[in-house]
Design a protein around this motif. Sequence first.
Motif, PDB file in Angstrom:
ATOM      1  N   PHE A 211       0.814  -1.217   0.000  1.00 28.07           N
ATOM      2  CA  PHE A 211       0.000   0.000   0.000  1.00 28.07           C
ATOM      3  C   PHE A 211       0.844   1.260   0.000  1.00 28.07           C
ATOM      4  N   GLY A 212       2.094   1.164   0.465  1.00 21.66           N
ATOM      5  CA  GLY A 212       2.945   2.349   0.567  1.00 21.66           C
ATOM      6  C   GLY A 212       3.843   2.574  -0.620  1.00 21.66           C
ATOM      7  N   TYR A 213       3.574   1.906  -1.736  1.00 13.60           N
ATOM      8  CA  TYR A 213       4.396   2.087  -2.933  1.00 13.60           C
ATOM      9  C   TYR A 213       4.158   3.482  -3.500  1.00 13.60           C
ATOM     10  N   SER A 214       5.245   4.198  -3.783  1.00 11.55           N
ATOM     11  CA  SER A 214       5.149   5.584  -4.241  1.00 11.55           C
ATOM     12  C   SER A 214       5.939   5.772  -5.527  1.00 11.55           C
ATOM     13  N   ARG A 215       5.469   6.676  -6.348  1.00  6.38           N
ATOM     14  CA  ARG A 215       6.233   7.010  -7.556  1.00  6.38           C
ATOM     15  C   ARG A 215       7.368   7.977  -7.192  1.00  6.38           C
ATOM     16  N   VAL A 216       8.388   7.993  -8.032  1.00  5.84           N
ATOM     17  CA  VAL A 216       9.522   8.898  -7.819  1.00  5.84           C
ATOM     18  C   VAL A 216       9.723   9.831  -9.006  1.00  5.84           C
ATOM     19  N   GLY A 217       8.987   9.594 -10.107  1.00 12.80           N
ATOM     20  CA  GLY A 217       9.140  10.408 -11.309  1.00 12.80           C
ATOM     21  C   GLY A 217       7.794  10.825 -11.859  1.00 12.80           C
ATOM     22  N   LEU A 218       7.848  11.684 -12.870  1.00 13.48           N
ATOM     23  CA  LEU A 218       6.636  12.296 -13.399  1.00 13.48           C
ATOM     24  C   LEU A 218       5.809  11.329 -14.225  1.00 13.48           C
ATOM     25  N   ASP A 219       6.446  10.592 -15.145  1.00 10.82           N
ATOM     26  CA  ASP A 219       5.712   9.757 -16.086  1.00 10.82           C
ATOM     27  C   ASP A 219       6.168   8.308 -15.984  1.00 10.82           C
ATOM     28  N   ARG A 483      14.597  10.855   2.314  1.00  8.42           N
ATOM     29  CA  ARG A 483      15.545   9.751   2.392  1.00  8.42           C
ATOM     30  C   ARG A 483      15.251   8.677   1.353  1.00  8.42           C
ATOM     31  N   ALA A 484      13.989   8.596   0.915  1.00  6.16           N
ATOM     32  CA  ALA A 484      13.614   7.636  -0.121  1.00  6.16           C
ATOM     33  C   ALA A 484      13.724   8.237  -1.517  1.00  6.16           C
ATOM     34  N   HIS A 485      14.156   9.489  -1.614  1.00  7.33           N
ATOM     35  CA  HIS A 485      14.326  10.207  -2.883  1.00  7.33           C
ATOM     36  C   HIS A 485      12.998  10.375  -3.626  1.00  7.33           C
ATOM     37  N   ILE A 486      11.953  10.714  -2.851  1.00  2.00           N
ATOM     38  CA  ILE A 486      10.639  11.011  -3.422  1.00  2.00           C
ATOM     39  C   ILE A 486      10.460  12.523  -3.437  1.00  2.00           C
ATOM     40  N   PRO A 487      10.333  13.160  -4.604  1.00  3.95           N
ATOM     41  CA  PRO A 487      10.149  14.614  -4.665  1.00  3.95           C
ATOM     42  C   PRO A 487       8.894  15.065  -3.910  1.00  3.95           C
ATOM     43  N   SER A 488       8.918  16.305  -3.444  1.00  5.42           N
ATOM     44  CA  SER A 488       7.820  16.843  -2.628  1.00  5.42           C
ATOM     45  C   SER A 488       6.466  16.711  -3.307  1.00  5.42           C
ATOM     46  N   LEU A 489       6.416  16.916  -4.631  1.00 10.62           N
ATOM     47  CA  LEU A 489       5.143  16.870  -5.343  1.00 10.62           C
ATOM     48  C   LEU A 489       4.492  15.499  -5.249  1.00 10.62           C
ATOM     49  N   PHE A 490       5.290  14.446  -5.052  1.00  9.16           N
ATOM     50  CA  PHE A 490       4.761  13.090  -5.028  1.00  9.16           C
ATOM     51  C   PHE A 490       4.641  12.540  -3.605  1.00  9.16           C
ATOM     52  N   CYS A 491       4.936  13.351  -2.606  1.00 11.03           N
ATOM     53  CA  CYS A 491       4.963  12.882  -1.224  1.00 11.03           C
ATOM     54  C   CYS A 491       3.693  13.303  -0.490  1.00 11.03           C
ATOM     55  N   PHE A 492       2.979  12.319   0.072  1.00  2.22           N
ATOM     56  CA  PHE A 492       1.792  12.644   0.855  1.00  2.22           C
ATOM     57  C   PHE A 492       1.971  12.275   2.321  1.00  2.22           C
ATOM     58  N   CYS A 493       3.228  12.107   2.732  1.00  2.78           N
ATOM     59  CA  CYS A 493       3.504  11.926   4.152  1.00  2.78           C
ATOM     60  C   CYS A 493       3.317  13.251   4.903  1.00  2.78           C
ATOM     61  N   LEU A 571      10.405  28.081  -0.431  1.00  3.59           N
ATOM     62  CA  LEU A 571      10.584  29.486  -0.087  1.00  3.59           C
ATOM     63  C   LEU A 571      11.871  29.653   0.704  1.00  3.59           C
ATOM     64  N   SER A 572      12.798  30.377   0.142  1.00  4.27           N
ATOM     65  CA  SER A 572      14.071  30.659   0.817  1.00  4.27           C
ATOM     66  C   SER A 572      14.538  32.032   0.343  1.00  4.27           C
ATOM     67  N   ASP A 573      15.851  32.276   0.408  1.00  5.69           N
ATOM     68  CA  ASP A 573      16.354  33.554  -0.096  1.00  5.69           C
ATOM     69  C   ASP A 573      15.960  33.738  -1.560  1.00  5.69           C
ATOM     70  N   VAL A 574      15.977  32.650  -2.283  1.00  2.00           N
ATOM     71  CA  VAL A 574      15.497  32.648  -3.669  1.00  2.00           C
ATOM     72  C   VAL A 574      14.468  31.533  -3.794  1.00  2.00           C
ATOM     73  N   LEU A 575      13.525  31.687  -4.719  1.00  2.00           N
ATOM     74  CA  LEU A 575      12.531  30.645  -4.932  1.00  2.00           C
ATOM     75  C   LEU A 575      13.175  29.486  -5.677  1.00  2.00           C
ATOM     76  N   LEU A 576      12.725  28.263  -5.342  1.00  2.00           N
ATOM     77  CA  LEU A 576      13.356  27.076  -5.910  1.00  2.00           C
ATOM     78  C   LEU A 576      12.299  26.020  -6.203  1.00  2.00           C
ATOM     79  N   LEU A 577      12.306  25.488  -7.428  1.00  2.00           N
ATOM     80  CA  LEU A 577      11.429  24.362  -7.754  1.00  2.00           C
ATOM     81  C   LEU A 577      11.989  23.099  -7.121  1.00  2.00           C
ATOM     82  N   THR A 578      11.158  22.360  -6.409  1.00  2.00           N
ATOM     83  CA  THR A 578      11.626  21.138  -5.756  1.00  2.00           C
ATOM     84  C   THR A 578      10.956  19.893  -6.335  1.00  2.00           C
ATOM     85  N   SER A 579      10.371  20.031  -7.504  1.00  4.00           N
ATOM     86  CA  SER A 579       9.733  18.876  -8.141  1.00  4.00           C
ATOM     87  C   SER A 579       9.684  19.097  -9.642  1.00  4.00           C
TER      88      SER A 579
END
Length: 606
Positions: A211-219, A483-493, A571-579
Motif C-alpha cells: 500500500f505504501g508504494y510511491s512514484r519517484v518520477g513524473l511519467d 531519504r527515499a528520494h521522493i520529490p515533494s510533489l509526489f509525497c503525501f507523508c 521558499l528561501s532567499d530565492v525561490l526554488l522548484l523542488t519537483s
Amino acid sequence: MFLRMRALMLLTGVFCMLYFGLQPLTELYEAKTLVVAPEEIVFINTSECHVTGPRRPAPFFTAIEPVYKLRCRLPQLMIAISKGGSNVLVAKGSPEDLQCRYWLRTAEDFQPGKYVADGLFDLKHGARKEVTVGMGKQIVRVKCSTKMNETKYHDVHYFLPPPDPHSKPMSSPDKLSVMVLGIDSVSHMHFMRYFPLVKGFLEGLPHTKFFGYSRVGLDAYANIVPFLSGLSSIELQQNEGAWLFQGFSAGGYSTAYGEDSANAILAGKYGIPRQLTDFDLIPVMAEMDTHTRYSIDLKEMIHCTAGRSFKDVLWDYIGKLVPHMQRSPFFSFFWQSQGVEEYYEYASHLDLSYMMLLKSLLDADILNHTLLLLISDHGLRAGNYRMSFQGMREESQPLLVAIYPEWLKEKYPLAMDNFEQNAHSLITPYDLHVTLRDVLSLDQLQDGHIEVRNSSLWSCPPKKMPRGVSLFLRVPGHRTCDRAHIPSLFCFCRELTEVPTDDGLVLRCSRFLVESINKLIKPLGQCRQLKLKMVLLAHFLDFGEDSFVYELRLRVRTDPGGGEFEATVRLSDVLLLTSPISRVNHYLGQSHCLSDPDFKIFCFCV
C-alpha cells in the motif's frame, strides 16, 4: 367438548412445533451488533509517515463514450501457429473469394519495412486453408483483397516456435523466475475499485499488497527506469544503466519484453538496449503501427489490428511464451497502457482478462516458480478525476501487488516475513530494483544473511540510508520522502494546509512557476510564451515543527491554451522548484509542432 379439546391440543402442538422448530432461524435473523468496516484504508503506517484514504470514494464517470462498446470492428480471418517445425497461417472460413499477399521479416530486425521474403495465396469462400510461410521466429504481414482490389483483411502475426519437445519442465527450481505485469495509470485505490475478480482470485494465492508504494518520477519512463536500472531517468543520461535484463541474462535466465504500443516506454534515446532481450514484441507492434493499425475511440488512443486490440496482441505474445517459461528460468517485463491512460472507467474492462491471464499462469504451473509483480507507474495524471483532491493523492499511489510461490516462505522464512511486513512501509521503484537483484542470489535470503543485513541497515545513520532497500529486509520506520528520494510533489507523508489563492506569496510563487516553464520552452522557438491566468489551488506543506523548510504546492492555469500545471516551490532567499512540473489537463493538438514528450506538455504551438 371432546372436539374442542382435540382442536386445542392440535393448536398447542402446532404452536410448539413452530416455536421450537423455527427458533434457530429466528436467532439467526435476530438483530445483532454489526461490525462496520472502517471508512478509511491505511496506506503507510510508520513512525515518520501515516497516510490513509477513503475506502469507497464517490463514483465518478468521465468517459465520452461507453468503454464496453470499444471493440475491434474488423474480422479476424487468420491465426498464426507453429506446426511440425514450420510457421503456418491458418485461414478461417472467408466470407468471399480473396487474393492474399504476405511479407516476412525476422523477429530480431528493428528496421521497419525490411522484408526477407514475400508470397501469394488465394482464399476461397467458406474454405479453411493452411499456408506455410517459413520457420523460426518471424513477423509476417498479410493483406487480402477482393478482385476489385478492396482490402478485406490486413494484419501482422508473430511466430514463436515452441521450445525443444525433448526438454523437460522445471520441477524443483533452484532459481526464481520474475514476471512484471504493468498497467499504466492505475492507482492502488483504482485497482481496489475496478478489479474485483482479480482481487478475489488473489485470495487463493500467497501474495502481498504494498500500500505504501510511491512514484519517484513524473511519467511512466521516469518510474520504470529506476525499477529496471537502479538510476533516475536523469542519471541514466550520464551513466550506463545496469539493466535487470542484462543481470538476469548473465545469471542464466531467458528474457522477454513486450508492450501494447509501438511507442514503447523504453524505446527512447536513453532506453533499454532491447537487442539484449531474447524475446521482443516491439518490432511486431511497430509493424502493426505502420501498416494495420486503426483506432476504435474518439480520442484515437485505443488501437486494433484486424479483429484484435493491441492489448490482445500482447496477451497472445505472453501465451506463446508460457511453454518457454515452463522449461527455464525467465525474467519478463510486460506493460499495458492503451485505454487506461485516457479513460477512468476502462480499468473495469480489464478485470476479467487479467484474472484469466493469472489463472492460465497458475494452471501452467508458472506461478509455482515465479515472483510476479502486478504493478503500475502512477495513478491518472490528467482529466477531471485527477483534478479532485482524492485524484491528486492517488496519482502518487501506484499499484503494487507481489504474488509468489508458497515454498518461498518455507525456505526463506525471515526474508519473506520482512517482505510481508513491508506492506505499509514507504517504498519506491529503487527498492524493487534492489529486491530483484536479491532474487538473482537467493542464498542472500537465508536467515543468517538477512539478520546481518538487517542489523547493518538499521544501524545506518538516517542521512546515509541507501536509496534502494531490498524488500526482503525490514524497511526502517524512520524513512522519509527525502531519504527515499521522493520529490515533494509526489509525497503525501506531509500534511497539506490549503492557502488562499490570492495570497501575495502564493501569487509570487505561481508567477515563478510559469517563468520556469517559459525558460524551458524559450530555446525551442515554435512555442508561445505563457502567462499566469489564475491560481487554482495552493497548499502549504508541513515539514514539522522543527523544520525551517517552507514549501508551497501549486496548481496554476496559463494562457494561451488553458494549460494547468502543478509543482512545489520552496521558499528561501530565492525561490526554488523542488519537483518536476506536471501537466494535469489534456493538451490534445496544442503541441503538434513538437515530438519530444518532455516539452510537449508545456508547448502551445505558434
